[in-house]
Design a protein around this motif. Structure first.
Motif, short mmCIF file in Angstrom:
data_model
loop_
_atom_site.label_atom_id
_atom_site.label_comp_id
_atom_site.label_asym_id
_atom_site.label_seq_id
_atom_site.Cartn_x
_atom_site.Cartn_y
_atom_site.Cartn_z
N ILE A 391 -21.41 -11.34 33.11
CA ILE A 391 -22.48 -12.20 33.47
C ILE A 391 -22.35 -13.36 33.67
O ILE A 391 -20.70 -13.50 33.88
N ASP A 392 -22.62 -12.89 35.55
CA ASP A 392 -22.30 -13.99 36.73
C ASP A 392 -20.61 -13.61 36.66
O ASP A 392 -19.73 -14.28 37.61
N GLY A 393 -20.35 -12.30 36.89
CA GLY A 393 -19.04 -11.61 36.95
C GLY A 393 -17.91 -11.49 35.79
O GLY A 393 -16.79 -11.03 35.89
N ARG A 394 -18.44 -12.93 34.94
CA ARG A 394 -17.64 -12.49 33.95
C ARG A 394 -17.23 -11.57 32.81
O ARG A 394 -18.98 -11.42 32.33
N THR A 395 -16.40 -10.87 32.31
CA THR A 395 -16.49 -10.67 30.72
C THR A 395 -16.86 -10.82 30.02
O THR A 395 -16.08 -12.23 29.28
N VAL A 396 -18.31 -10.27 28.99
CA VAL A 396 -17.98 -10.47 27.59
C VAL A 396 -18.19 -9.56 26.91
O VAL A 396 -18.69 -8.24 27.47
N GLY A 397 -18.03 -9.47 25.71
CA GLY A 397 -18.50 -8.60 24.48
C GLY A 397 -19.54 -8.79 24.24
O GLY A 397 -19.97 -10.63 23.39
N ILE A 398 -21.15 -8.27 23.90
CA ILE A 398 -21.98 -8.24 23.04
C ILE A 398 -22.01 -7.66 21.77
O ILE A 398 -21.74 -6.51 21.83
N VAL A 399 -22.69 -8.67 20.62
CA VAL A 399 -22.52 -8.07 19.43
C VAL A 399 -24.34 -8.46 19.80
O VAL A 399 -24.90 -9.93 19.27
N ALA A 400 -25.54 -7.17 19.47
CA ALA A 400 -26.53 -7.62 19.60
C ALA A 400 -27.51 -7.17 18.36
O ALA A 400 -27.12 -5.46 18.04
N ASN A 401 -27.99 -7.34 17.23
CA ASN A 401 -29.01 -6.79 16.89
C ASN A 401 -30.38 -5.89 17.48
O ASN A 401 -30.86 -5.92 18.93
N GLN A 402 -30.71 -4.40 16.36
CA GLN A 402 -31.36 -4.12 17.28
C GLN A 402 -32.47 -3.65 16.92
O GLN A 402 -32.89 -2.56 16.07
N PRO A 403 -33.67 -4.42 16.88
CA PRO A 403 -35.28 -3.83 16.23
C PRO A 403 -35.67 -3.00 16.21
O PRO A 403 -36.82 -2.33 15.58
N ALA A 404 -34.90 -1.80 17.61
CA ALA A 404 -36.13 -0.69 17.80
C ALA A 404 -35.32 0.54 16.91
O ALA A 404 -35.94 1.11 16.02
N GLU A 405 -34.81 -0.38 15.53
CA GLU A 405 -33.86 0.74 14.74
C GLU A 405 -33.39 0.07 13.83
O GLU A 405 -33.40 -0.95 13.00
N ARG A 406 -34.66 0.62 12.65
CA ARG A 406 -35.26 -0.16 11.26
C ARG A 406 -35.32 -1.50 11.08
O ARG A 406 -34.68 -1.92 10.63
N ALA A 407 -35.80 -2.22 12.50
CA ALA A 407 -35.74 -3.37 11.98
C ALA A 407 -34.83 -4.17 12.28
O ALA A 407 -35.18 -5.57 12.22
N GLY A 408 -33.61 -4.04 12.66
CA GLY A 408 -32.68 -4.61 13.19
C GLY A 408 -31.91 -5.22 11.53
O GLY A 408 -30.73 -5.47 12.16
N ALA A 409 -32.51 -4.03 10.09
CA ALA A 409 -31.56 -4.78 9.66
C ALA A 409 -29.78 -4.56 9.48
O ALA A 409 -30.10 -3.20 10.81
N ILE A 410 -29.34 -5.23 9.13
CA ILE A 410 -27.40 -4.52 8.84
C ILE A 410 -26.79 -3.67 7.73
O ILE A 410 -27.41 -3.60 6.31
N PHE A 411 -27.47 -3.03 8.23
CA PHE A 411 -26.63 -1.35 7.32
C PHE A 411 -25.41 -1.56 6.88
O PHE A 411 -24.55 -1.89 8.43
N PRO A 412 -24.51 -0.40 6.01
CA PRO A 412 -23.78 -1.15 6.71
C PRO A 412 -22.23 -0.28 7.53
O PRO A 412 -20.88 -0.94 8.16
N ASP A 413 -22.15 0.62 8.05
CA ASP A 413 -22.31 1.08 9.91
C ASP A 413 -22.21 0.27 10.48
O ASP A 413 -21.30 0.27 11.03
N ALA A 414 -23.88 -0.61 10.56
CA ALA A 414 -23.59 -0.92 11.74
C ALA A 414 -22.66 -3.15 11.77
O ALA A 414 -21.86 -2.96 12.60
N ALA A 415 -22.23 -3.06 10.13
CA ALA A 415 -21.70 -3.57 10.20
C ALA A 415 -20.08 -3.70 10.33
O ALA A 415 -19.50 -4.26 11.52
N GLU A 416 -19.62 -2.37 9.80
CA GLU A 416 -18.12 -2.12 9.99
C GLU A 416 -18.05 -1.76 11.81
O GLU A 416 -17.13 -2.05 11.90
N LYS A 417 -19.03 -1.56 12.49
CA LYS A 417 -19.16 -1.36 13.81
C LYS A 417 -18.52 -2.28 14.57
O LYS A 417 -18.15 -2.42 15.44
#
Length: 592
Positions: A391-417
């Motif tokens: 963002i403006d040249g600065r490195t960031v790590g992004i953690v984002a829910n994905q509503p396109a996949e099962r409404a963005g609910a957090i499943f075990p694999d997603a939580a571990e990831k």
């Protein structure tokens, strides 16, 4: 050369001085006594012997001894038996020396690399080479050049790295005593230098017929994983797999911070298909047992899958752009770029209805610098998106829910990831951006069996312990413990901001109405009256969880116009760049 000595010296003394100086300086010498005009003694420079060390350097050339060494090195660089080299082509694999040229050679890849030096070329030399006095008649099928492992240092994409690479033409890349020693030295030197490590793996595991001396020793193959653990979080460890890595060889990829597998070529498993059949009776092919798709989609052990060897290098070249050399440094930055899509479109992406899906990647593309988003584990735990960006040249790590996949609910694999990504990002000082749009952790008997509580706990723990700057954005729904896992107000973020579409509550409107008002609604017999009452209750509840109320009560810091989200985040990350956070003094937590 003229020299004057005391007038009281004798002629014999003058002659001795002249002779000594001539031998020392290699030049003619004249010695004068006092102010005399004529020399009392002279001595000519000694004649040079042809081929002696006294000759000028320009007269020297390679000796037979050096030439013999060069021939030995050339032989080592040829690798294992020719018949095994020929098989590599059938598998679309490069010979290890060609692979190193691809990664580090001036004419390999994009030319952005250089092999600086190699250690241990002559490992096990005495056991197989015909020039060795210990070998009377070398068996061409028993060649062990470099003992099947190449280690050294190189320049890769502008930074110095340690590397190891298995030679599959030598006993299928198996590890034995000398190779193990080289591997351990490379790791131990990385601890000293603080430089990243590249593991270019193509190994069948330990050399079973030579296991004495390296398997269970204090400085044996088991020490690999001790050193992996010490290096973990100190320097980035990146593993690229080029073949089946079985048993002990499979642990290096899973211990590495980032693992790249090559489609149709890579595989890893705790045991080979043959061993699996012996133990369980199951008949299975290697790719089905532990191929790239298995570990990219089901186990989560592969961060990325490459199409071929060149693509694998390209992926790692992009990855290292976001990582520092070690935990003492900040991640590199780049010149700022505008986003790929206009920020004015952000609000239009987000549906009014909390349960309607959309692709969070579209929002990410309107916030981060153009072409900078580098997603990791895209096929695993798809309900959460993880990756690096700028963002403006600065490195960031992004953690984002994905509503396109099962409404963005957090499943075990997603939580571990997410937990693993946050943990790694914090280790390497990468600031974190959370984009929250989730109904919370998934419920049900299957997710309980899949350890939703255990894996959800790890996500919350990683978020709690991270000391890098954190920004949390409530994009739309932030229900239940989802707001906890996504670094909500209680989790020490530098700020929690929301878009006007945001909602924060224990649960969504539908679930809340069913939980609280089910009995009263059941008492209403008229369907129209019941529907109207449900609508009223739903709207009343949504006003209660709307971010305007949360901002009014200062639960969150600010509501931001969506088209200004990128600027807001850039300013906040810039302001909090050097924030300091204290954690309790302790040996370590017990969660992971």
């Amino acid at each position: 050369m003229k020299v004057r000595i005391g007038a009281g010296a004798t002629g014999e003394e003058a002659a001795a001085v002249a002779a000594a100086l001539a031998a020392h300086v290699g030049d003619d010498v004249e010695v004068y006594l006092g102010d005399a005009d004529e020399p009392a003694a002279t001595h000519d420079a000694p004649e040079r012997e042809t081929g002696s060390a006294a000759d000028h350097d320009d007269d020297l050339g390679p000796t037979e001894r050096e030439q013999r060494l060069r021939e030995e090195i050339a032989d080592i660089l040829e690798g294992g038996p020719e018949k095994y080299k020929q098989r590599l082509g059938e598998q679309d694999k490069l010979f290890v020396r060609d692979r190193l040229d691809l990664w580090f050679g001036d004419d390999g890849g994009d030319g952005n690399g250089d092999l600086l030096f190699e250690d241990g070329k002559f490992a096990h030399f005495d056991a197989w080479h015909p020039h060795s006095p210990d070998v009377d008649d070398a068996d061409p099928d028993n060649r062990l050049p470099a003992d099947g492992l190449v280690t050294g240092a190189a320049e890769f994409e502008g930074r110095d790295v340690h590397f190891m690479a298995n030679d599959f033409t030598v006993k299928a890349g198996s590890m034995a005593e000398r190779g193990v020693e080289k591997f351990l030295r490379m790791q131990q030197r990385a601890l000293k230098t603080g430089q990243p490590v590249l593991y270019l793996m193509d190994s069948s595991g330990g050399r079973i017929d030579q296991q004495t001396g390296f398997f269970a020793n204090r400085e044996g193959i088991g020490k690999y994983y001790f050193n992996h653990s010490r290096l973990s979080g100190r320097v980035p460890q990146i593993c690229v797999m080029y073949g089946p890595c079985i048993a002990g060889a499979a642990y290096t990829p899973v211990f590495a911070d980032f693992t790249v597998m090559v489609e149709g070529m890579s595989a890893m498993a705790i045991a080979s298909p043959r061993m699996v059949e012996m133990v369980t009776g199951e008949q299975i092919e290697m790719q089905d047992l532990g191929g790239a798709q298995v570990h990219a989609e089901e186990s989560g052990s592969a961060d990325l899958v490459a199409e071929d060897e060149q693509h694998a290098r390209d992926l790692v070249a992009k990855l290292v752009q976001y990582l520092p050399d070690n935990s003492d440094e900040k991640p590199p930055s780049q010149p700022a770029e505008p986003p790929a899509k206009p920020t004015e479109g952000i609000d239009g992406l987000i549906p009014q209805e909390p349960n309607r899906g959309y692709d969070m990647r579209d929002l990410v593309e309107r916030v981060v610098d153009r072409d900078s988003f580098f997603e990791l584990k895209p096929e695993y735990g798809k309900e959460i998106i993880t990756g690096y960006a700028r963002i403006d040249g600065r490195t960031v790590g992004i953690v984002a829910n994905q509503p396109a996949e099962r409404a963005g609910a957090i499943f075990p694999d997603a939580a571990e990831k997410a937990a693993e990504f946050v943990w790694k990002s914090d280790a390497y000082n990468v600031p974190l951006l959370y984009l929250c749009d989730t109904p919370g952790f998934m419920a049900g008997s299957q997710v309980e069996k899949d350890a939703i509580l255990e894996k959800g706990k790890k996500m919350i723990y990683a978020t709690s312990e991270a000391t890098v700057p954190k920004q949390s954005v409530v994009v739309r729904k932030a229900y239940g413990a989802g707001i906890y896992a996504m670094s909500g107000p209680a989790y020490d973020p530098e700020s929690v901001i929301a878009l006007p579409s945001g909602e924060i509550g224990i649960m969504g409107p539908e679930a809340a109405i069913n939980a609280v008002y089910a009995n009263k609604l059941d008492d209403i017999d008229d369907p129209e009256e019941r529907a109207e009452r449900e609508r009223e209750l739903r709207e009343e509840y949504r006003r209660d969880i709307d971010v305007h109320r949360m901002a009014s009560e200062t639960v969150i810091d600010e509501i931001v116009p969506p088209s200004e989200l990128r600027t807001e985040l850039s300013n906040r990350f810039d302001f909090y760049e050097d924030v300091e956070k204290d954690r309790p003094s302790k040996k370590h937590g017990t969660i992971l």
